[in-house]
Each structure stands twice: as structure tokens, then as C-alpha cells.
Scaffold this active site. Structure first.
Site, short mmCIF file in Angstrom:
data_model
loop_
_atom_site.label_atom_id
_atom_site.label_comp_id
_atom_site.label_asym_id
_atom_site.label_seq_id
_atom_site.Cartn_x
_atom_site.Cartn_y
_atom_site.Cartn_z
N SER A 13 -7.17 0.30 13.33
CA SER A 13 -7.81 1.62 13.35
C SER A 13 -8.50 1.78 14.69
O SER A 13 -8.92 0.80 15.30
CB SER A 13 -8.84 1.65 12.24
OG SER A 13 -9.81 2.64 12.50
N SER A 14 -8.67 3.03 15.12
CA SER A 14 -9.35 3.23 16.40
C SER A 14 -10.84 2.90 16.32
O SER A 14 -11.50 2.77 17.35
CB SER A 14 -9.17 4.67 16.90
OG SER A 14 -9.71 5.59 15.97
N CYS A 15 -11.39 2.72 15.10
CA CYS A 15 -12.82 2.39 15.02
C CYS A 15 -13.11 0.94 15.38
O CYS A 15 -14.26 0.52 15.41
CB CYS A 15 -13.37 2.72 13.64
SG CYS A 15 -12.78 1.61 12.37
N LEU A 32 -2.09 6.89 1.88
CA LEU A 32 -1.67 7.88 2.88
C LEU A 32 -0.61 7.30 3.82
O LEU A 32 0.46 7.88 4.02
CB LEU A 32 -2.91 8.34 3.67
CG LEU A 32 -2.69 9.25 4.87
CD1 LEU A 32 -2.15 10.60 4.45
CD2 LEU A 32 -4.01 9.44 5.64
N VAL A 33 -0.91 6.14 4.42
CA VAL A 33 -0.02 5.55 5.41
C VAL A 33 1.21 4.91 4.77
O VAL A 33 2.34 5.15 5.20
CB VAL A 33 -0.79 4.49 6.24
CG1 VAL A 33 0.16 3.72 7.15
CG2 VAL A 33 -1.88 5.16 7.06
N LYS A 70 -10.97 -5.14 10.31
CA LYS A 70 -9.71 -4.80 11.01
C LYS A 70 -9.55 -5.66 12.27
O LYS A 70 -8.44 -6.06 12.61
CB LYS A 70 -9.67 -3.31 11.34
CG LYS A 70 -9.41 -2.44 10.12
CD LYS A 70 -7.99 -2.66 9.59
CE LYS A 70 -7.67 -1.80 8.40
NZ LYS A 70 -6.34 -2.10 7.83
N GLY A 101 0.81 -1.22 0.00
CA GLY A 101 0.00 0.00 0.00
C GLY A 101 0.84 1.26 0.00
O GLY A 101 0.45 2.27 0.60
N HIS A 130 -12.03 11.59 4.51
CA HIS A 130 -12.21 11.86 5.94
C HIS A 130 -12.38 13.37 6.15
O HIS A 130 -12.20 14.17 5.24
CB HIS A 130 -11.02 11.33 6.74
CG HIS A 130 -11.03 9.85 6.87
ND1 HIS A 130 -10.21 9.05 6.13
CD2 HIS A 130 -11.77 9.02 7.64
CE1 HIS A 130 -10.45 7.78 6.43
NE2 HIS A 130 -11.39 7.73 7.35
N THR A 143 -5.05 6.34 15.57
CA THR A 143 -6.24 7.17 15.66
C THR A 143 -6.52 7.78 14.28
O THR A 143 -5.85 7.43 13.31
CB THR A 143 -6.03 8.25 16.73
OG1 THR A 143 -7.26 8.87 17.01
CG2 THR A 143 -5.00 9.28 16.28
N TYR A 156 -15.83 -1.97 8.16
CA TYR A 156 -14.38 -1.77 8.19
C TYR A 156 -13.82 -2.27 9.53
O TYR A 156 -12.79 -2.96 9.57
CB TYR A 156 -14.12 -0.27 8.01
CG TYR A 156 -12.68 0.13 8.03
CD1 TYR A 156 -11.86 -0.08 6.92
CD2 TYR A 156 -12.14 0.78 9.15
CE1 TYR A 156 -10.54 0.33 6.94
CE2 TYR A 156 -10.82 1.19 9.16
CZ TYR A 156 -10.02 0.96 8.06
OH TYR A 156 -8.72 1.36 8.08
N ARG A 188 -13.01 21.95 0.93
CA ARG A 188 -14.24 22.76 0.90
C ARG A 188 -13.95 24.22 1.26
O ARG A 188 -14.46 25.13 0.61
CB ARG A 188 -15.28 22.15 1.84
CG ARG A 188 -16.68 22.45 1.36
CD ARG A 188 -17.76 21.70 2.09
NE ARG A 188 -17.72 20.28 1.85
CZ ARG A 188 -17.85 19.36 2.79
NH1 ARG A 188 -18.02 19.70 4.05
NH2 ARG A 188 -17.84 18.10 2.49
P1 GDP Z 1 -15.07 8.94 11.46
O1 GDP Z 1 -14.06 9.35 12.47
O2 GDP Z 1 -15.02 7.49 11.14
O3 GDP Z 1 -16.46 9.39 11.85
O4 GDP Z 1 -14.63 9.62 10.10
P2 GDP Z 1 -14.78 11.02 9.34
O5 GDP Z 1 -13.43 11.64 9.28
O6 GDP Z 1 -15.44 10.74 8.03
O7 GDP Z 1 -15.77 11.94 10.19
C1 GDP Z 1 -15.44 12.52 11.41
C2 GDP Z 1 -16.50 13.49 11.87
O8 GDP Z 1 -16.42 14.67 11.05
C3 GDP Z 1 -17.94 13.00 11.77
O9 GDP Z 1 -18.63 13.49 12.92
C4 GDP Z 1 -18.47 13.73 10.53
O10 GDP Z 1 -19.86 13.95 10.55
C5 GDP Z 1 -17.73 15.06 10.63
N1 GDP Z 1 -17.61 15.81 9.37
C6 GDP Z 1 -17.90 17.12 9.20
N2 GDP Z 1 -17.73 17.50 7.94
C7 GDP Z 1 -17.28 16.42 7.27
C8 GDP Z 1 -16.92 16.19 5.89
O11 GDP Z 1 -16.96 17.05 5.04
N3 GDP Z 1 -16.48 14.93 5.57
C9 GDP Z 1 -16.41 13.94 6.50
N4 GDP Z 1 -15.96 12.73 6.12
N5 GDP Z 1 -16.77 14.11 7.79
C10 GDP Z 1 -17.21 15.33 8.17
#
Ligand code: GDP
Length: 313
Positions: free
Chosen positions: A108-110, A15-16, A141, A11, A180, A165, A137, A188
């Protein structure tokens, strides 16, 4: 690890994996074995076995995975569980069969229960139900961790598992829908600045808390643990503190230099309320993170600006 040892980074374009490759090269490792997805499909068991038989790496960093943010996980559950299970089964088994000396697996921390006590210690694994948005996922893991432990117990295979994390950094996926939170927000806010838009929408309520680790810190921890840790227990890798999504969004706004408002879209999921890792096991081994969030975001935004053309393609 000897500086001329053959080391396979699975991989290395992710990223990693890319960060681990940079870290190994900086430390003087000069015999890295790398294959792109097109050259070697890790979900193809016969191809993976043939690759290990032929190339005989001595060490393996297993950083290949299908990854994505909260929306991608929720939208492609079959892809997330299938691809990750296949990659883990194929690579861990083939590495052991080919006589690999040591393998490092990245979780992963999830993997931890949705409502685990914070900060989350390694021993809360499987102590409660998972967060539903990324359970596919997470289950894959967890299977990877258990494979490493089982191969160690039954065959004496030296496989170790790290639980990073939430990661971010250069080379991240800047897709607005599938990435993410930090890379999605960098993009954005940047596009809103360019367009002179009055506000930027952030998903969810802004109240969930997340811990963010720069991927170069993770790569440093991976090399550190590969050289100094050899146990069945999983090891958390984090910074030891977290921020709300609102605070993270404010920080991204500052780094990007966007003057407008932040709005929250509560029709989008929040995911788990908090997932802060307890990093005392890693601290006791002698490692801690070095890159502060704002500095890491500046570095990531710089990378984003330098790669805008390919990111938008
Ligand atoms: P998670 O840690 O597995 O939930 O991964 P994410 O990085 O996708 O989301 C983290 C948190 O950021 C969640 O509470 C999302 O609702 C919030 N969040 C806010 N704006 C965004 C966005 O534009 N993209 C993503 N992926 N998450 C967002």
C-alpha cells in the site's frame, strides 16, 4: 503463466482479489483456486499449511488483508497489525514450503513516510516516520515486503511486491464509518440525494491530496507484473496524478447528481497531507493506468446502485 496453471487468489471476495479474479478469468485462466474466509482462515497457520500441501498452487496472488479507511485504522489498531502480519507470515511461508513458483504480494502507498518527497519513489521506503493514523497497517505491510525480499534472498523464492495507491471500484466497502473516502462519499451523497438533505459533510479540511486508482487498472497491472517482472525491488502502481479531497467530493457529487452543499468537519482527521506515487518504474516496464477518475466513479456508482440492498444490510 500457462492458461491451465493452478492459481490461488487469496482474498478473492475483497475489492482487490475480486478484480484480480475477473481479470484472470477474462484472460482465459481456467484453473483458479479460491477459498472464502469461512472455508480457510488465513490467520490459522496449520490450516494454511495444510491447504497449500493439499492443493499445490503454482502461482499465488496475495490480496487478502484486513483493510479500512482512516477511522477504522485508528479505531482497531490491534486487529490491523495482527491480522495482516499473520496472513503474510502464514501465506508467504506456506507458499514457499509447498513449492509455489511465484507469488505476488500487495502492499500500500501508506508504507511510505508521512512527509516523503512527492511523488514518492520506491526508494523512500523507511526513510522517515510513518503517518500515525495508519501506522499499524503500514508496519504490517512493510513486514510483508521484507518477507518477500528475505525469502527471495535466502531461498530464491520468486516473490514480488506491488504498492498500489488508494484504490476504489466495484465491490468496495461502502460503510460510512469504516470505508475509504470515495465509497463513503458515494453512499453519503446518494443518501442525501434520496433524503433531500441540504448538505453533505466531508471529513477533514478538504485540502489533503490523494491519488485514486480504479481496481480494474490495479488488477491489470498485477497480471502484467506477474508475467513480466521478477525482482526484489517493490513497484508502485498508480495513475501519476492526484486531486484534493474537496475536488474528489465535487466529482462524487456530480456523478451522483446531488444538488446540495458540501460542508467540512474539521474535527475529523485529515491523515497524511499528500501521497502521490512516482510511477516511473512501472512506466519503464511498459504499463500505465487507463481508467480516468470520473469514468471510474460512474462505474462504481452503477455498481453501488445495483447492490444497494446488500450494502445497506
Ligand atoms: P487515507 O488515504 O489512509 O487517509 O484513507 P481514507 O480514504 O480513509 O481518507 C482519505 C482522506 O479523505 C482523509 O483526508 C479523510 O479525512 C478524507 N475524508 C473525507 N470524508 C471522508 C469519509 O467520509 N470517509 C473517509 N474514510 N475519509 C474521508
Amino acid at each position: 503463466m500457462e492458461r491451465d496453471a493452478r492459481i490461488y487468489v487469496a482474498g478473492h471476495r475483497g475489492l482487490v482479489g475480486a478484480a484480480i479474479r475477473r481479470r484472470l478469468e477474462a484472460a482465459g485462466f481456467r484453473n483458479l483456486l479460491l477459498r472464502t474466509h469461512a472455508e480457510l482462515d488465513l490467520t490459522d497457520q496449520a490450516a494454511v499449511r495444510a491447504f497449500f500441501d493439499r492443493e499445490r498452487p503454482r502461482y499465488v496472488f496475495l490480496a487478502a488483508a484486513r483493510v479500512g479507511g482512516i477511522h477504522a485504522n485508528d479505531t482497531y489498531p490491534a486487529d490491523f497489525i495482527r491480522d495482516n502480519l499473520l496472513i503474510e507470515v502464514n501465506v508467504i511461508d506456506a507458499a514457499w514450503r509447498a513449492g509455489v513458483e511465484k507469488l505476488l504480494f500487495l502492499g500500500s502507498s501508506c508504507i511510505y513516510p508521512r512527509l516523503a518527497p512527492q511523488p514518492m519513489r520506491e526508494d523512500c521506503l523507511l526513510a522517515g516516520p510513518l503517518e500515525p493514523t495508519n501506522q499499524w497497517y503500514a508496519v504490517a505491510k512493510i513486514a510483508g515486503i521484507k518477507m518477500c525480499q528475505a525469502y527471495r534472498r535466502q531461498y530464491g523464492f520468486r516473490a514480488i511486491s506491488l504498492m498500489p495507491t488508494n484504490l476504489y471500484g466495484p465491490g468496495d466497502n461502502f460503510s460510512l464509518e469504516d470505508g475509504h473516502v470515495l465509497p463513503a462519499l458515494i453512499r453519503r451523497f446518494h443518501e442525501a440525494k434520496e433524503a433531500g438533505a441540504p448538505s453533505v459533510t466531508v471529513w477533514g479540511s478538504g485540502t489533503p491530496r490523494r491519488e485514486f486508482l480504479h481496481v480494474d487498472d490495479l488488477a491489470d497491472a498485477a497480471l502484467f507484473l506477474m508475467e513480466r517482472y521478477d525482482g526484489e525491488e517493490i513497484v508502485n502502481v498508480g495513475v501519476g496524478s492526484d486531486v484534493t479531497i474537496r475536488e474528489a467530493a465535487e466529482l462524487v457529487r456530480k456523478v451522483v447528481g446531488y444538488p446540495g452543499r458540501i460542508e467540512f468537519d474539521t474535527s475529523r482527521p485529515d491523515g497524511t497531507p499528500r501521497k502521490l506515487l512516482d510511477v516511473s518504474r512501472l512506466g519503464a516496464l511498459g504499463w500505465s493506468a487507463r481508467i480516468p477518475l470520473e469514468e471510474g466513479l460512474r462505474d462504481t456508482y452503477r455498481w453501488f446502485l445495483e447492490h444497494l440492498a446488500e450494502i445497506r444490510r
